[in-house]
Design a protein around this motif. Structure first.
Motif, short mmCIF file in Angstrom:
data_model
loop_
_atom_site.label_atom_id
_atom_site.label_comp_id
_atom_site.label_asym_id
_atom_site.label_seq_id
_atom_site.Cartn_x
_atom_site.Cartn_y
_atom_site.Cartn_z
N GLU A 1 18.58 -2.41 11.21
CA GLU A 1 18.68 -3.57 11.04
C GLU A 1 17.52 -4.35 10.63
N GLU A 2 16.62 -3.62 10.79
CA GLU A 2 14.94 -3.90 10.74
C GLU A 2 14.84 -3.67 9.52
N TYR A 3 14.68 -1.60 9.76
CA TYR A 3 14.45 -0.88 9.05
C TYR A 3 14.81 -1.25 7.29
N ARG A 4 16.29 -1.57 7.61
CA ARG A 4 17.25 -1.58 6.16
C ARG A 4 16.43 -2.87 5.61
N ALA A 5 15.65 -4.29 6.61
CA ALA A 5 15.47 -4.84 5.61
C ALA A 5 13.77 -5.10 5.16
N LYS A 6 12.91 -3.80 5.73
CA LYS A 6 12.03 -3.71 5.78
C LYS A 6 11.99 -2.76 3.97
N SER A 7 12.61 -1.74 3.78
CA SER A 7 13.18 -0.69 3.25
C SER A 7 13.11 -2.02 1.59
N ALA A 8 13.99 -2.81 1.53
CA ALA A 8 14.11 -3.53 0.56
C ALA A 8 13.10 -4.11 0.28
N ILE A 9 12.01 -4.24 1.37
CA ILE A 9 10.90 -4.83 0.52
C ILE A 9 10.06 -4.00 -0.10
N LEU A 10 9.87 -2.62 0.73
CA LEU A 10 9.08 -1.81 -0.17
C LEU A 10 10.19 -1.39 -1.69
N ALA A 11 11.03 -1.06 -1.74
CA ALA A 11 11.55 -1.07 -3.07
C ALA A 11 11.29 -1.74 -4.06
N TYR B 1 0.91 -1.64 0.19
CA TYR B 1 0.08 -0.01 0.39
C TYR B 1 0.90 1.18 -0.01
N VAL B 2 1.98 0.61 0.40
CA VAL B 2 2.77 1.99 0.58
C VAL B 2 3.64 2.28 -1.03
N ALA B 3 3.21 1.61 -1.19
CA ALA B 3 3.75 1.67 -2.79
C ALA B 3 2.88 2.05 -3.89
N GLN B 4 2.21 1.88 -3.08
CA GLN B 4 0.49 2.00 -4.42
C GLN B 4 0.04 3.66 -3.95
N HIS B 5 0.22 3.97 -2.32
CA HIS B 5 -0.33 5.35 -2.68
C HIS B 5 0.72 6.52 -1.15
N GLY B 6 1.76 5.93 -0.96
CA GLY B 6 2.33 6.35 0.72
C GLY B 6 2.81 7.40 -0.58
N ASP B 7 2.71 8.65 0.82
CA ASP B 7 4.21 9.47 0.26
C ASP B 7 5.14 9.74 1.00
N ILE B 8 4.55 9.00 2.57
CA ILE B 8 5.50 8.82 4.29
C ILE B 8 5.52 7.58 4.20
N TRP B 9 6.04 6.84 4.09
CA TRP B 9 5.77 5.98 5.05
C TRP B 9 6.26 5.50 6.76
N ALA C 1 7.32 -3.20 -8.31
CA ALA C 1 6.62 -3.69 -8.93
C ALA C 1 5.54 -3.30 -9.92
N VAL C 2 5.00 -1.52 -8.92
CA VAL C 2 4.20 -0.75 -9.51
C VAL C 2 4.84 0.08 -10.29
N GLY C 3 6.33 0.32 -10.66
CA GLY C 3 7.10 1.38 -11.67
C GLY C 3 7.47 2.77 -11.10
N ARG C 4 7.81 2.33 -9.33
CA ARG C 4 7.94 4.04 -9.13
C ARG C 4 8.49 3.66 -8.06
N ASP C 5 9.41 4.83 -8.03
CA ASP C 5 10.98 4.72 -7.81
C ASP C 5 10.82 5.28 -6.20
N PRO C 6 11.37 4.40 -5.02
CA PRO C 6 11.65 3.90 -4.04
C PRO C 6 11.63 5.17 -3.45
#
Length: 265
Positions: A185-195, A170-178, A200-205
């Protein structure tokens, strides 16, 4: 896209027996130099006396919109379950106008069962609440396009949470701020998943601003600043400290604002 470092405070509307205490905290926070003033969308305190004093968030945001002149304002975060998406869009548009374009629409799927039970909302499951959030976000966007007058600008949408399958999509599709509550360490891993979701939706993370909690007043200022440095090095640009009533101790915010000014050069 490089976002400047910003400092937020979450003025938790709990344990303040008089609203004047919150009004004063907002004034002091703006005077200190913070960038964003948040509250939260609950009906009962999350810690301390579970039946202690508490105020509702969106009516409060309307007051903040009139009281403040510079800071952005919003809820960290609005519970999607508590309001029809079209109504929430209209409320956000109205506060956006009252504040002359300073509202952030923070939103999440909800989790605090006592709120649901006491106010008569269907708690459902974590999955159903996330599905509801996914359905609400495009409805909010569609309502903004229909409202007269329109919002003053594209209202930034902050999505709170770090679920890998739904929330980050949803962040990738609709979010301006996450916004998240993660260690580095966990943030780094989740940030990679957000990317991955962005790809998948053609957006620059890098077009999504990153926000997280820098700490709480119970943490030492040195610990908060160390965590802020580590998170900023990972690309987090909005760092927030939560503060509860009745005293609303803002001392960590002054230190963070000074740190922000040094980081931004």
């Amino acid at each position: 896209m490089a976002f400047p470092i910003r400092i937020g405070v979450q003025l938790q509307p709990q344990h303040a027996p008089e609203y004047a205490l919150i009004r004063d905290a907002v004034r002091r926070a703006e005077d200190i130099g913070i960038d964003v003033a948040f509250n939260w969308d609950h009906f009962y305190p999350l810690y301390g006396d579970p039946d202690g004093a508490h105020f509702e968030c969106w009516t409060m945001l309307g007051a903040w919109a009139e009281q403040t002149t510079r800071v952005q304002i919003g809820a960290l975060v609005t519970c999607n379950s508590y309001r029809n998406p079209e109504l929430l869009a209209d409320m956000a548009r109205t506060v956006d106008h009252i504040s002359a374009g300073r509202l952030i629409l923070g939103i999440g799927s909800g989790w605090f069962k006592k709120d649901y039970d006491e106010y008569g909302y269907d708690f459902g499951t974590a999955g159903s609440r996330l599905n509801d959030l996914g359905e609400a976000l495009p409805r909010i966007e569609a309502r903004w396009a229909k409202l007269n007058p329109a919002p003053t600008r594209d209202i930034p949408v902050l999505i709170g949470g770090s679920g890998e399958k739904k929330t980050l999509k949803y962040v990738a599709q609709h979010g301006d701020i996450w916004h998240s509550f993660l260690q580095v360490e966990e943030y780094r891993a989740k940030s990679a998943i957000l990317a991955e979701h962005c790809a998948a939706v053609g957006r620059d993370p890098q077009t999504i601003e990153r926000s997280t909690a820098a700490g709480n007043p119970a943490d030492s200022i040195d610990d908060i600043l160390r965590r802020a440095d580590a998170l900023a090095d990972e690309g987090v640009s909005l760092l927030t400290v939560g503060v509860g009533g009745p005293d609303y101790d803002l001392s960590p915010l002054a230190a963070l604002c000074k740190w922000r000014d040094g980081r931004n050069g």
